[in-house]
Design an enzyme around this catalytic site. Structure first.
Site, short mmCIF file in Angstrom:
data_model
loop_
_atom_site.label_atom_id
_atom_site.label_comp_id
_atom_site.label_asym_id
_atom_site.label_seq_id
_atom_site.Cartn_x
_atom_site.Cartn_y
_atom_site.Cartn_z
N ASP A 95 0.66 -1.12 0.06
CA ASP A 95 -0.05 -0.03 0.09
C ASP A 95 1.04 1.13 0.05
O ASP A 95 1.79 1.62 0.91
CB ASP A 95 -0.89 0.06 1.31
CG ASP A 95 -1.74 1.07 1.21
OD1 ASP A 95 -3.15 0.71 1.18
OD2 ASP A 95 -1.59 2.28 1.36
N ASP A 186 -3.46 2.37 -5.77
CA ASP A 186 -2.40 2.48 -4.81
C ASP A 186 -2.25 1.24 -4.15
O ASP A 186 -1.31 1.25 -2.98
CB ASP A 186 -2.36 3.76 -3.78
CG ASP A 186 -3.17 3.33 -2.43
OD1 ASP A 186 -4.07 2.72 -2.31
OD2 ASP A 186 -2.39 3.85 -1.40
N GLU A 187 -2.66 0.01 -4.46
CA GLU A 187 -2.47 -1.08 -3.50
C GLU A 187 -2.61 -2.40 -4.21
O GLU A 187 -3.01 -2.15 -5.50
CB GLU A 187 -3.45 -1.18 -2.22
CG GLU A 187 -5.03 -1.34 -2.69
CD GLU A 187 -5.77 -1.48 -1.63
OE1 GLU A 187 -5.52 -1.92 -0.26
OE2 GLU A 187 -7.08 -0.96 -1.82
N1 LIG Z 1 -11.90 8.23 1.08
C1 LIG Z 1 -10.96 8.23 0.21
C2 LIG Z 1 -9.63 7.71 0.61
C3 LIG Z 1 -8.89 7.59 -0.32
N2 LIG Z 1 -8.78 8.41 -1.55
C4 LIG Z 1 -7.66 8.23 -2.29
C5 LIG Z 1 -6.71 9.16 -1.92
C6 LIG Z 1 -5.51 8.14 -1.29
O1 LIG Z 1 -4.13 8.73 -1.51
C7 LIG Z 1 -5.71 6.89 -2.09
C8 LIG Z 1 -5.18 5.74 -1.49
O2 LIG Z 1 -6.06 5.50 -0.41
P1 LIG Z 1 -5.34 5.00 1.20
O3 LIG Z 1 -6.42 4.57 2.06
O4 LIG Z 1 -4.19 4.13 1.08
O5 LIG Z 1 -4.71 6.29 1.92
P2 LIG Z 1 -3.25 7.07 1.43
O6 LIG Z 1 -2.52 6.22 0.67
O7 LIG Z 1 -3.31 8.58 0.99
O8 LIG Z 1 -2.43 6.88 2.90
P3 LIG Z 1 -1.88 5.78 3.78
O9 LIG Z 1 -0.34 5.94 3.85
O10 LIG Z 1 -2.42 5.85 5.08
O11 LIG Z 1 -2.24 4.50 2.92
O12 LIG Z 1 -7.11 6.78 -2.53
C9 LIG Z 1 -9.76 9.01 -1.51
O13 LIG Z 1 -9.76 9.49 -2.86
N3 LIG Z 1 -10.91 8.91 -0.77
MG LIG Z 2 -2.17 3.92 0.56
#
Ligand SMILES: Nc1ccn([C@H]2C[C@H](O)[C@@H](COP(=O)(O)OP(=O)(O)OP(=O)(O)O)O2)c(=O)n1
Ligand SMILES: [Mg+2]
Length: 424
Positions: A95, A186-187
């Site tokens: 992730d 992203d995963e």
């Molecule tokens: N309610 C949400 C959750 C996430 N995303 C998008 C933005 C994030 O960058 C991406 C990936 O989600 P993640 O839950 O993996 O969150 P992040 O990658 O941003 O942070 P982390 O480091 O906690 O994984 O999806 C979004 O648009 N709306």
């Molecule tokens: Mg993420």
DNA sequence: GCGGATCAC
DNA sequence: TATGGTGATCCGC
């Protein structure tokens, strides 16, 4: 890893360590309390509480003898699940760390150390770690985030960029598991037992190598979880964020030890409502879930109790989904929706519906698909959502046909819809 | 087949 | 002033 795990998991989300959560709660509440959004959310929460109350009544009416009967059957079911436990697979969940935000930081390094969020005053997609320190997080309205963190900088989202970097990460994933499964940009899930055997490497070393390669090829960091099931791998990838990893050894004891104190809310598929429901029965952790297994089976549907029992003992999701060669993901729906300044102007709303229909028709054509049903989604100015669906006499991707069907549904609601803030 | 709800990201 | 968009799944009719 164990201490970091415990620490991270007393907090809601990676990067939220040390946040004054009471203060954040108060600011969010104060900024919302007089809004139509808050009123609708409150009503929905009341409905959830009512549902939970009804469930508690049902639970109270179960005779102890009946529960004992259920218990015996449940133990049988658990024993069968236990017998099917497979510890031979090595799943990795990778992730990316604060993905959207990190992509923008690549091109504007000065944003790394200033609180930054992707989105704007209405809505935030994600935030960098500097912003998370203030309690800023995904799906938070920007104007509330700004209250929590007045220095917060907004950056416009750019999906073309995210897709580009996602494809770079996938080039790396492919080397470790050609059949990897990308859930979102992203995963991804990888099954690396063959890779480990072929290279005589431990799963932990493979995860380190994979993360290093992702970093070298993208200049972005990611975190990884390694475990005998996908579900547990996903839990682990969150445990040592950012730029970290965690491994669960492939033994029944290691799995049980992790689960005993793991909050159910950490499991994918357990959201706010199920968490609250379980909490009403004293179930907060996966260990609680196992202890209360008879109650779980008595109260929940077969689908849900299967899921919850699997969660409780840590089985399920270890098999690679069976896919014939050449298989491609089959979408079940394709949609477009848009939020706008609330209006009750029927002509303007009809024009929006026609425009959405054009976009959907183009999407269908691009993928060589036809639709058999059309759904109209409406969100009223007070945030109440309603959907109306109709089946077509024959499949189509014609914009006019789709638009006509949606407009028929729209006119059928004319008396009720009033002012709308979203159409889809 | 329909409509509401829940969940993920 | 201001609370997203897309897709999937389940439940109860
Ligand atoms: N309610 C949400 C959750 C996430 N995303 C998008 C933005 C994030 O960058 C991406 C990936 O989600 P993640 O839950 O993996 O969150 P992040 O990658 O941003 O942070 P982390 O480091 O906690 O994984 O999806 C979004 O648009 N709306
Ligand atoms: Mg993420």
């Amino acid at each position: 890893p164990t201490s970091a795990f415990t620490n991270a998991f007393t907090n809601a989300k990676a990067g939220m360590e040390g946040v004054d959560r009471e203060m954040v709660k108060r600011v969010v509440h104060d900024m919302s309390v007089n809004s139509a959004h808050f009123a609708t959310e409150s009503r929905k929460e009341a409905a959830v509480e009512a549902k939970i109350l009804a469930m508690k009544k049902r639970a109270a009416s179960i005779r102890p003898s009946a529960l004992a009967t259920i218990k015996a059957a449940v133990d049988d079911r658990v024993a069968r699940m236990e017998a099917s436990r497979d510890l031979t697979k090595t799943w990795v969940h990778v992730d990316m760390d604060s993905f959207f935000a990190s992509v923008h930081i690549l091109e504007r390094p000065e944003l790394r150390d200033v609180p930054m969020a992707v989105g704007g005053m209405s809505m935030i997609s994600t935030a960098n770690y500097a912003a998370r320190k203030f309690g800023v997080r995904s799906a938070m309205p920007g104007f509330i985030a700004k209250k929590l963190c007045p220095q917060l900088v907004f950056v416009d989202s750019d999906f073309a960029k995210y897709k580009h970097y996602a494809s770079l990460t996938r080039e790396v994933f492919k080397e470790y598991d050609p059949q990897f499964d990308a859930g979102s940009l992203d995963e991804a899930y990888l099954e690396i037992s063959a890779y480990c055997a072929g290279k005589s490497m431990t799963p932990a070393d493979v995860a380190e190598a994979l993360r290093r390669e992702v970093r070298e090829k993208t200049k972005l960091t990611c975190s990884a979880g390694v475990a005998p099931t996908r579900r547990l791998a996903k839990v682990c990838s969150d445990a040592n964020k950012p730029d970290g990893q965690m491994v669960i050894e492939p033994t029944r004891d290691a799995v049980a030890a992790l689960l005993s104190s793991l909050p159910v809310r950490k499991i994918g598929g357990v959201g706010k409502v199920l968490d609250r429901t379980l909490a009403a029965f004293g179930i907060a952790t996966c260990g609680d879930l196992l202890r209360e297994r008879a109650l779980v089976v008595a109260l929940f549907s077969e689908v849900q109790s299967d899921f919850l029992l699997g969660v409780a003992i840590g089985v399920g999701g270890e098999a690679r989904p069976a896919r014939p060669p050449g298989w491609a993901p089959q979408r079940k729906s394709l949609s477009q929706e848009r939020t706008f300044a609330p209006t009750a102007d029927a002509r303007a709303l009809a024009a929006k519906i026609a425009a959405l229909a054009e976009e959907v028709a183009a999407g269908l054509a691009r993928e060589n698909l036809l639709t058999r049903t059309v759904t109209l989604k409406m969100k009223r100015a007070d945030f109440e959502v309603a959907q109306r669906q109709t089946s077509l006499p024959r499949p189509t991707n014609d914009a006019q046909t789709i638009s006509d069907a949606a407009l028929r549904l729209f006119r059928g609601e004319k008396n009720t819809h009033g002012s709308l803030r979203l159409l889809g």
